[in-house]
Scaffold this motif. Structure first.
Motif, PDB file in Angstrom:
ATOM      1  N   ASN A  28     -46.924  79.669  10.106  1.00 13.37           N
ATOM      2  CA  ASN A  28     -46.012  79.610   8.961  1.00 13.37           C
ATOM      3  C   ASN A  28     -44.652  79.045   9.368  1.00 13.37           C
ATOM      4  O   ASN A  28     -44.033  78.282   8.616  1.00 13.37           O
ATOM      5  N   ASP A  29     -44.191  79.404  10.562  1.00 13.22           N
ATOM      6  CA  ASP A  29     -42.922  78.859  11.070  1.00 13.22           C
ATOM      7  C   ASP A  29     -42.981  77.336  11.145  1.00 13.22           C
ATOM      8  O   ASP A  29     -42.008  76.645  10.800  1.00 13.22           O
ATOM      9  N   ARG A  30     -44.101  76.811  11.609  1.00 16.40           N
ATOM     10  CA  ARG A  30     -44.234  75.352  11.735  1.00 16.40           C
ATOM     11  C   ARG A  30     -44.095  74.681  10.366  1.00 16.40           C
ATOM     12  O   ARG A  30     -43.493  73.609  10.251  1.00 16.40           O
ATOM     13  N   ARG A  31     -44.627  75.308   9.341  1.00 11.13           N
ATOM     14  CA  ARG A  31     -44.516  74.728   7.992  1.00 11.13           C
ATOM     15  C   ARG A  31     -43.063  74.724   7.525  1.00 11.13           C
ATOM     16  O   ARG A  31     -42.626  73.781   6.866  1.00 11.13           O
ATOM     17  N   PHE A  32     -42.306  75.777   7.866  1.00 10.97           N
ATOM     18  CA  PHE A  32     -40.886  75.804   7.504  1.00 10.97           C
ATOM     19  C   PHE A  32     -40.090  74.745   8.264  1.00 10.97           C
ATOM     20  O   PHE A  32     -39.055  74.285   7.791  1.00 10.97           O
ATOM     21  N   GLN A  33     -40.573  74.366   9.466  1.00 13.90           N
ATOM     22  CA  GLN A  33     -39.849  73.391  10.285  1.00 13.90           C
ATOM     23  C   GLN A  33     -40.253  71.949   9.980  1.00 13.90           C
ATOM     24  O   GLN A  33     -39.621  71.016  10.474  1.00 13.90           O
ATOM     25  N   SER A  34     -41.266  71.770   9.162  1.00 18.62           N
ATOM     26  CA  SER A  34     -41.753  70.423   8.870  1.00 18.62           C
ATOM     27  C   SER A  34     -40.827  69.727   7.872  1.00 18.62           C
ATOM     28  O   SER A  34     -40.033  70.365   7.178  1.00 18.62           O
ATOM     29  N   PRO A  35     -40.926  68.397   7.730  1.00 18.07           N
ATOM     30  CA  PRO A  35     -40.058  67.651   6.803  1.00 18.07           C
ATOM     31  C   PRO A  35     -40.555  67.653   5.355  1.00 18.07           C
ATOM     32  O   PRO A  35     -39.925  67.025   4.494  1.00 18.07           O
ATOM     33  N   ILE A  36     -41.646  68.318   5.071  1.00 14.38           N
ATOM     34  CA  ILE A  36     -42.128  68.409   3.684  1.00 14.38           C
ATOM     35  C   ILE A  36     -41.311  69.492   2.978  1.00 14.38           C
ATOM     36  O   ILE A  36     -41.324  70.653   3.399  1.00 14.38           O
ATOM     37  N   LEU A  37     -40.603  69.118   1.905  1.00 13.71           N
ATOM     38  CA  LEU A  37     -39.600  70.024   1.336  1.00 13.71           C
ATOM     39  C   LEU A  37     -39.919  70.520  -0.065  1.00 13.71           C
ATOM     40  O   LEU A  37     -39.144  71.298  -0.631  1.00 13.71           O
ATOM     41  N   ASP A  38     -41.022  70.101  -0.642  1.00 16.98           N
ATOM     42  CA  ASP A  38     -41.298  70.506  -2.025  1.00 16.98           C
ATOM     43  C   ASP A  38     -42.289  71.673  -2.107  1.00 16.98           C
ATOM     44  O   ASP A  38     -42.980  71.858  -3.100  1.00 16.98           O
ATOM     45  N   ASN A  39     -42.361  72.452  -1.032  1.00 16.84           N
ATOM     46  CA  ASN A  39     -43.353  73.532  -0.979  1.00 16.84           C
ATOM     47  C   ASN A  39     -42.717  74.872  -0.605  1.00 16.84           C
ATOM     48  O   ASN A  39     -43.341  75.724   0.019  1.00 16.84           O
ATOM     49  N   GLY A  40     -41.465  75.078  -0.990  1.00 16.19           N
ATOM     50  CA  GLY A  40     -40.745  76.295  -0.594  1.00 16.19           C
ATOM     51  C   GLY A  40     -41.417  77.569  -1.049  1.00 16.19           C
ATOM     52  O   GLY A  40     -41.599  78.510  -0.267  1.00 16.19           O
ATOM     53  N   ARG A  41     -41.804  77.623  -2.323  1.00 17.34           N
ATOM     54  CA  ARG A  41     -42.421  78.840  -2.823  1.00 17.34           C
ATOM     55  C   ARG A  41     -43.780  79.069  -2.163  1.00 17.34           C
ATOM     56  O   ARG A  41     -44.161  80.200  -1.841  1.00 17.34           O
ATOM     57  N   GLU A  42     -44.538  77.989  -1.972  1.00 16.27           N
ATOM     58  CA  GLU A  42     -45.868  78.111  -1.380  1.00 16.27           C
ATOM     59  C   GLU A  42     -45.797  78.707   0.025  1.00 16.27           C
ATOM     60  O   GLU A  42     -46.549  79.632   0.362  1.00 16.27           O
ATOM     61  N   ILE A  43     -44.869  78.217   0.851  1.00 14.52           N
ATOM     62  CA  ILE A  43     -44.766  78.709   2.226  1.00 14.52           C
ATOM     63  C   ILE A  43     -44.263  80.150   2.242  1.00 14.52           C
ATOM     64  O   ILE A  43     -44.750  80.990   3.003  1.00 14.52           O
ATOM     65  N   ALA A  44     -43.273  80.448   1.373  1.00 16.89           N
ATOM     66  CA  ALA A  44     -42.721  81.808   1.324  1.00 16.89           C
ATOM     67  C   ALA A  44     -43.775  82.806   0.854  1.00 16.89           C
ATOM     68  O   ALA A  44     -43.866  83.927   1.368  1.00 16.89           O
ATOM     69  N   ALA A  45     -44.592  82.396  -0.126  1.00 20.63           N
ATOM     70  CA  ALA A  45     -45.653  83.282  -0.617  1.00 20.63           C
ATOM     71  C   ALA A  45     -46.716  83.486   0.454  1.00 20.63           C
ATOM     72  O   ALA A  45     -47.266  84.592   0.605  1.00 20.63           O
ATOM     73  N   GLU A  46     -47.006  82.441   1.202  1.00 18.90           N
ATOM     74  CA  GLU A  46     -47.979  82.544   2.291  1.00 18.90           C
ATOM     75  C   GLU A  46     -47.496  83.524   3.349  1.00 18.90           C
ATOM     76  O   GLU A  46     -48.266  84.328   3.886  1.00 18.90           O
TER      77      GLU A  46
END
Length: 877
Positions: A28-46
């Motif tokens: 999950n940390d890796r997803r927060f560090q990636s340059p894809i920025l339109d998935n904030g809720r998805e990563i936080a919910a995960e």
């Protein structure tokens, strides 16, 4: 269960919970560090799902292993409930129980694992500090804690109990109090943040970004206790607003991971990891990785800063628009109230084509003053030319005036400071006040600063400070693990906090009107040419004898008889305390005369506090400190007089009464949480009497009526006697006084009870007389009597009787149609008569026409649970 939670459980089964947690967090940390920025809720919910899935699995396993069968749920609250967790977010869980928390063995079992032995953390890889709550805790939820329950989401709930808990919150929920809670933070923190969107040296992304948006969401959700996600999906939040919020959520995750101390923090509160510095604002290019060129990183960072600036502006505009719209429309202080909080403050929205009488107009004006006092809000200045227009021509005393005096929230002094800005209002309420406030006395002539009206309000304000400080000291002494000596010397603050509602109101009323009625000696003083002219004319301003002066306050305003009689006593004897102190020797005979003058412990305390507040700020120069209430003679007189009501305390020295010895605390702690929970302020008024009861077998009961805002509460402190609750509820039923809530507490080791009966009673004089009647009947052993069963209300509905703990205590639950005031009496009497049980706890409330009653009691040794269940079933047949 979501697909993310299912994946968590599958991995935990394969490699173990702690290993799965660590693996999934890194992923999950890796997803927060990636340059894809339109998935904030998805990563936080995960991320939230990692925690909720593991906690749910653990709770299910432990409940089944322990064999706990009663309603129970684990819920996620706040950001965890919303599914909005980032690397340094708190995980926020709660255990919900239908049963009381005290002596709950299953709760102890859970807390041993998560708090004491560390087993949960070792097995699952993170800290969980879930707080426990029972249905009985719901009335005490407020502020930030209550707000977190807006976003409560069930994590483990096999009984559907989370919805029951939410329904109970809604049944007791005050939307206006919640709105004021949000406004406080909005004005202090969130609104200022929307004007600093271009600031780069410091930005708290949680408090100045995410919570700005949530302030608007919670404002809408709070109207009917909806969830935040229901508001997200409504028309109130546009897609652009939601995207802005989710972008902030996404950036928050990245910033958390940049900070060297970034780690999951289970404790409540704010985090330094949320505070962005200039360096953080220049770091966004790091998301592209080392392989990206410097130009690509700069261009990407510019885009992120632009998105962040846009998001901050969007959430600020959205929240401010929602809150300002709510104020523009007006928020009622309670359902169907004409008093509204708007942009300019509180206002009275008169019904269309309203043509009020003077009495109705007076009630409206004073209701507005009461609301401003109770909620500590300003009145809209526009009301001065509408509701309060020409108030000096039509205002008259109404029951709302008494409410202003009895309400202990806010400041009475400030309420009258407002009325003092209108011409003639106080004279209409208190005849003679106009002459009083413009006259001169010794203090005005000495100080040459203020008129007497301002000085009178200063005395009331000082009294209010005494009460607040005294309550703080009492709370601290009772709630802390070690005993605090809260008053090494006699504490006027603690004594003021111990005043009952009737007596505190009397002290306030006496301070306000001390010089207005004519008392014995006033007419003689006017004719005494040896006195200075200001002394001759300083009292009796109304020309109305004192016995007549207060009758309108009794009949028109519904001040209680106790308040009126005590007020007259204080004014008639306003010089008596000083005269007793001047004798200089507090002999036994002198003390006894003083006790006889005061008539009761409550009047003695009120007299002391009244004299202190009246003289605290100024006294004639010829008076030495020894002659004042706070001087040695005054303290000694009060201590010795009070010792006649507390002979055991006299031996130990009354000066440390407020400190509580370990033995005293043992008595109070035997009552459970009554001295630390939602009844804390009410219970403190009885604590010393309970200690006396534990030490003196011949001590009688104490029964008092307490007015807590709009509520009327009958408090009873006494020796535990089987049938007492049934007898009191019977007295209420016989008088047709509705009982909508009752909490009974007991110290079983000491054989004491402390009961609170919440009554639907607006007439204060009836409440005061009721308390005296019940206390007298208890002292004379004539309260508990046989009852003709044909006169009892028939029990209808469903009943469940089950064992409550392993100490021979049982829990009876009744759901019945709420048909009359006699339902509780019928139930308690039949428990007393047919089950031969001692009741040690009772809660009752009514919602949507159904009465819900829980009774906690024992059973005699000869009566089995099955036989008791059969008896109850026959009574409900």
């Amino acid at each position: 269960m979501t697909s993310s939670e299912q994946r968590v459980l599958e991995l935990a089964q394969d490699i173990g919970p702690a290993e799965a947690f660590a693996h999934l967090i890194v992923e999950n940390d890796r997803r927060f560090q990636s340059p894809i920025l339109d998935n904030g809720r998805e990563i936080a919910a995960e991320r939230a799902a990692i925690y909720t899935a593991l906690v749910a699995a653990w709770a299910e396993r432990e409940r089944e292993a322990f064999g706990y069968k009663k309603p129970f749920a684990v819920v996620a609250l706040g950001g965890t409930g919303r599914g909005e967790m980032t690397p340094c977010s708190d995980n926020d869980f709660a255990f919900l129980f239908e049963d009381a928390l005290e002596d709950n063995e299953f709760l102890k079992h859970l807390q041993e694992q998560i708090l004491h032995r560390g087993e949960f953390t070792a097995e699952y890889g993170f800290v969980c500090e879930a707080m426990p709550f029972s249905l009985a805790d719901v009335p005490g939820l407020d502020g930030k804690q209550l707000n977190s329950f807006i976003d409560m989401r069930a994590v483990y709930d096999p009984d559907g109990f989370a919805q029951t808990f939410r329904d109970r919150i809604i049944s007791l929920y005050d939307p206006f109090d919640h709105f004021l809670h949000l406004l406080e933070f909005w004005k202090s923190t969130w609104e200022p943040a929307i004007h600093k969107t271009e600031q780069l040296d410091r930005f708290d992304i949680k408090n100045e970004g995410l919570r700005v948006f949530l302030a608007g969401v919670w404002t809408l959700a709070g109207e009917s206790f909806q969830t935040s996600w229901e508001i997200y999906e409504s028309e109130a939040c546009s897609e652009k607003d939601r995207n802005a919020y989710e972008f902030l959520l996404r950036i928050r995750g990245f910033i958390h991971l940049r900070h060297p101390n970034a780690q999951q923090n289970a404790g409540p509160g704010n985090h330094v990891e949320d505070v962005m510095s200039f360096e953080d604002f220049t770091s966004f290019g790091e998301m592209l990785g080392e392989e990206a060129s410097e130009l690509e990183k700069v261009d990407f960072a510019n885009g992120v800063r632009a998105g962040l600036l846009s998001a901050r502006r969007c959430v600020g505009r959205c929240a401010r628009g929602i809150i300002q719209a709510a104020l523009k429309a007006g928020r009622p202080v309670r359902k169907d109230s004409a008093i509204m909080l708007g942009l300019g403050g509180l206002s009275f929205r008169a019904p269309q084509d309203w043509s009020p009488s003077n009495k109705e107009q007076s009630g409206a004006a004073l209701s507005l003053v009461l609301a401003a006092q109770r909620y500590e809000l300003e009145i809209d200045p526009a009301e001065l030319n509408s509701t309060f227009y020409n108030i000096g021509e039509w205002l008259q005393p109404t029951p709302e005036l008494a409410e202003i005096y009895y309400d202990e929230r806010g400041s009475l002094a400030k309420s009258f400071a407002f009325l003092a800005t209108t011409d003639g209002a106080e004279e209409r309420l208190f005849p003679g006040y106009a002459r009083f406030e413009s006259s001169l006395d010794r203090r005005v002539l000495d100080e040459q600063r203020s008129l007497r009206g301002a000085l009178e309000r200063q005395k009331v304000a000082m009294l209010e400070r005494y009460v607040r400080e005294g309550q703080r000291r009492l709370d601290q002494a009772i709630s802390e693990d070690r005993v605090r000596d809260v008053a090494k010397n006699l504490s006027v603050e603690v004594e003021a906090a111990l005043l009952g509602s009737d007596h505190l109101a009397a002290v306030k009323l006496a301070l306000k009107t001390k010089r207005l009625p004519v008392i014995e000696g006033d007419l003689e003083a006017r004719e005494d040419t040896s006195r200075p002219i200001h002394e001759r004319l300083s009292s009796g301003m109304s020309g109305i004898p004192i016995e007549d002066y207060y009758e309108p306050y009794r009949t028109q305003c519904r001040f209680s008889d106790e308040t009126i009689e005590l007020t007259k006593f204080l004014i008639k004897n306003r010089r008596a305390f000083r005269e007793f102190v001047r004798v200089g020797y507090n002999s036994k005979e002198q003390v006894q005369r003083f006790v006889e003058l005061c008539q009761s412990e409550e009047w003695l305390r009120a007299f002391y506090i009244f004299t202190w507040a009246d003289q605290a700020e100024w006294r004639p120069a010829e008076l030495s400190d020894v002659h004042l209430p706070e001087g040695f003679n005054g303290r000694e007189l009060y201590v010795k007089a009070m010792a006649t009501y507390h002979p055991t305390a006299a031996v130990k020295d009354h000066l440390v009464r407020a400190g509580f010895t370990p033995d005293h605390l043992d008595v109070l702690e035997d009552f459970g949480g009554v001295f630390t929970g939602s009844y804390r302020e009410l219970s403190n008024r009885f604590c010393y009497h309970l200690i006396e009861l534990s030490e003196n077998p011949g001590k009688g009961p104490l029964v008092r009526t307490i007015w807590d805002g709009p509520s009327t509460i009958l408090g009873v402190a006494a020796k535990d006697t089987r049938g007492l609750a049934a007898a009191i509820t019977g007295t209420l039923a016989a008088k047709g006084i509705p009982l909508f809530q009752a909490h009974l507490f007991s110290a079983r080791r000491y054989g004491l009870i402390l009961d609170f009966f919440h009554l639907d009673l607006s007439d204060r004089s009836v409440g005061a007389a009721l308390a005296k009647e019940i206390e007298a009947a208890m002292r004379e052993d004539r309260l508990i009597q046989e009852v003709e069963e044909s006169s009892l209300t028939k029990l209808q509905g469903t009943a469940t009787l089950a064992r409550w703990d392993n100490r021979g205590r049982f829990h009876l639950q009744i759901e019945s149609v709420a048909t009359s005031t006699g339902l509780i009496h019928s139930l308690t009497y039949q428990i007393y008569k047919y089950l031969e049980a001692n009741i040690f706890g009772l809660t009752a409330y009514t919602a949507q026409g159904t009465a819900y009653i829980s009774v906690y009691h024992d059973l005699p040794e000869h009566l089995s649970l099955e036989e008791a269940q059969r008896i109850l079933a026959s009574k409900l047949a």
